[in-house]
Design a protein around this motif. Structure first.
Motif, short mmCIF file in Angstrom:
data_model
loop_
_atom_site.label_atom_id
_atom_site.label_comp_id
_atom_site.label_asym_id
_atom_site.label_seq_id
_atom_site.Cartn_x
_atom_site.Cartn_y
_atom_site.Cartn_z
N GLU A 46 -51.36 -19.02 42.58
CA GLU A 46 -51.42 -17.56 43.25
C GLU A 46 -50.63 -16.74 43.58
O GLU A 46 -50.43 -15.41 43.29
CB GLU A 46 -52.40 -17.79 44.54
N ILE A 47 -49.37 -17.34 43.90
CA ILE A 47 -48.18 -16.55 44.39
C ILE A 47 -47.73 -16.04 43.06
O ILE A 47 -47.34 -14.93 42.71
CB ILE A 47 -47.09 -17.42 44.89
N ILE A 48 -47.56 -16.77 42.10
CA ILE A 48 -47.01 -16.40 40.64
C ILE A 48 -48.09 -15.26 40.16
O ILE A 48 -47.25 -14.22 39.59
CB ILE A 48 -47.16 -17.46 39.61
N THR A 49 -49.33 -15.49 40.01
CA THR A 49 -50.35 -14.27 39.69
C THR A 49 -50.22 -13.00 40.35
O THR A 49 -49.90 -11.90 39.54
CB THR A 49 -51.66 -14.86 39.83
N LYS A 50 -49.73 -13.07 41.60
CA LYS A 50 -49.77 -11.81 42.47
C LYS A 50 -48.32 -11.23 42.34
O LYS A 50 -48.20 -9.72 42.29
CB LYS A 50 -49.76 -12.07 43.89
N SER A 51 -47.35 -11.80 41.61
CA SER A 51 -45.98 -11.38 41.44
C SER A 51 -45.56 -11.15 39.92
O SER A 51 -44.56 -10.60 39.86
CB SER A 51 -44.75 -12.19 42.21
N ILE A 52 -46.68 -11.35 39.20
CA ILE A 52 -46.18 -11.41 37.64
C ILE A 52 -46.08 -9.85 37.20
O ILE A 52 -45.43 -9.46 36.29
CB ILE A 52 -47.32 -11.97 37.00
N THR A 53 -46.64 -8.84 37.97
CA THR A 53 -46.51 -7.41 37.48
C THR A 53 -45.09 -6.94 37.83
O THR A 53 -44.54 -5.92 37.14
CB THR A 53 -47.42 -6.62 38.20
N GLN A 54 -44.52 -7.43 38.91
CA GLN A 54 -43.08 -7.28 39.08
C GLN A 54 -42.14 -8.65 39.41
O GLN A 54 -41.79 -8.84 40.38
CB GLN A 54 -42.91 -6.51 40.48
N PRO A 55 -42.15 -9.40 38.19
CA PRO A 55 -41.38 -10.50 38.43
C PRO A 55 -39.95 -10.36 38.71
O PRO A 55 -39.14 -9.40 38.35
CB PRO A 55 -41.38 -11.02 37.02
N THR A 56 -39.41 -11.43 39.29
CA THR A 56 -37.82 -11.83 39.47
C THR A 56 -37.46 -13.01 38.71
O THR A 56 -38.25 -13.89 38.32
CB THR A 56 -37.53 -11.95 40.86
N LEU A 57 -36.04 -13.20 38.73
CA LEU A 57 -35.53 -14.29 38.18
C LEU A 57 -35.99 -15.49 38.92
O LEU A 57 -35.87 -16.61 38.53
CB LEU A 57 -34.02 -14.42 37.92
N HIS A 58 -36.34 -15.44 40.03
CA HIS A 58 -37.25 -16.78 40.98
C HIS A 58 -38.64 -16.75 40.92
O HIS A 58 -39.22 -17.52 41.80
CB HIS A 58 -36.52 -16.35 42.42
N SER A 59 -39.07 -16.18 40.14
CA SER A 59 -40.65 -16.05 40.27
C SER A 59 -41.20 -17.45 40.02
O SER A 59 -42.36 -17.64 40.60
CB SER A 59 -41.23 -15.15 39.38
N PHE A 60 -40.71 -18.32 38.96
CA PHE A 60 -41.09 -19.46 38.75
C PHE A 60 -40.50 -20.84 39.48
O PHE A 60 -40.66 -21.97 39.04
CB PHE A 60 -41.12 -19.58 37.23
N ASP A 61 -39.70 -20.54 40.57
CA ASP A 61 -38.91 -21.39 41.00
C ASP A 61 -39.49 -22.65 41.41
O ASP A 61 -39.45 -23.75 41.35
CB ASP A 61 -37.91 -20.97 42.21
N ALA A 62 -40.83 -22.09 42.43
CA ALA A 62 -41.57 -23.17 43.16
C ALA A 62 -42.12 -23.79 42.05
O ALA A 62 -42.55 -25.24 42.15
CB ALA A 62 -42.38 -22.58 43.91
N ALA A 63 -43.01 -23.24 40.98
CA ALA A 63 -43.68 -23.92 40.11
C ALA A 63 -42.72 -25.06 39.11
O ALA A 63 -43.08 -26.12 38.78
CB ALA A 63 -44.28 -22.77 39.08
N GLN A 64 -41.41 -24.61 38.77
CA GLN A 64 -40.61 -25.41 37.99
C GLN A 64 -40.31 -26.70 38.90
O GLN A 64 -40.24 -27.73 38.34
CB GLN A 64 -39.39 -24.77 37.67
#
Length: 223
Positions: free
Chosen positions: A147-165
């Motif tokens: 859910e966090i990734i989905t909400k931030s995908i329109t304005q991603p940062t280099l840390h957008s996938f840190d938690a998932a990774q």
């Protein structure tokens, strides 16, 4: 008398023409059979070629047993070594769970992005391939992380996938990595044995044969 000779000569010529035509038909038929034979054998030929190339590549990049033994010290040491990463990826493919390591590698590449447009494009590609529902290589993530990734995908940062990774890394370390250390792929490396063919390769050959069955109606183009 002359007329009789002419008829005889005509028959000989006519008969010879039939004979030549018959030979040509036989040659054409043989060529058709050869082409069809090549078409049928094509998947096997490609597999043998691919296998020989793979064997050649394995020989060129052969890892010493001492180097491979270091991969058993920690999961991080395994992933930080190019050949270790390749061996672990091969192992995950035999378990049909290679999406985890592919996602991890995509995240590592994503964090090297510098241009804003590149960040946006790569983030969208990773989201569509690994994160969104029914993604072609969807990884196993909890609802909150997705859910966090989905909400931030329109304005991603280099840390957008840190938690998932981090989540996927832990799953691989606690589950797949322990099985990898007991697998034939790893044991063969630390004992210096030649690499064995995997079930995945045989499945690939079967799929190739099925593909041939699907396109067998196109055999007419060879005739």
């Amino acid at each position: 008398m002359c007329e009789s000779k002419e008829k005889t000569f005509f028959k000989l010529i006519h008969g010879s023409g039939k004979e030549e035509a018959s030979k040509e038909d036989k040659i054409r038929a043989k060529e058709k059979r050869n082409r069809l034979s090549l078409l049928v054998q094509k998947p096997e030929f490609h597999e043998e070629t691919h296998s020989s190339r793979s064997g050649h590549l394995a020989k060129e990049t052969r890892v010493s047993p001492e180097e491979a033994a270091k991969w058993g010290e920690s999961f991080d040491k395994l992933l930080s070594h190019r050949d270790g990463l390749e061996a672990f990826t091969r192992f995950l493919k035999t378990e049909f769970s290679e999406e985890n390591i592919e996602f991890w590698k995509a995240c590592e590449d994503f964090k090297k992005s510098k241009e804003p447009q590149q960040i946006i494009l790569k983030a969208k590609a990773i989201y569509e391939k690994f994160i969104q529902n029914d993604a072609p290589q969807e990884v196993n993530l909890d609802f909150h992380t997705k859910e966090i990734i989905t909400k931030s995908i329109t304005q991603p940062t280099l840390h957008s996938f840190d938690a998932a990774q981090s989540r996927v890394y832990q799953l691989m370390e606690q589950d797949s990595y322990t099985r990898f250390l007991k697998s034939d792929i790893y044991l063969d490396l630390i004992e210096g044995r030649p690499q064995r063919p995997t079930n995945l390769r045989r499945r690939s050959r079967s799929f190739t044969c099925n593909e041939f069955q699907d396109v067998k109606s196109d055999v007419a183009i060879w005739l």
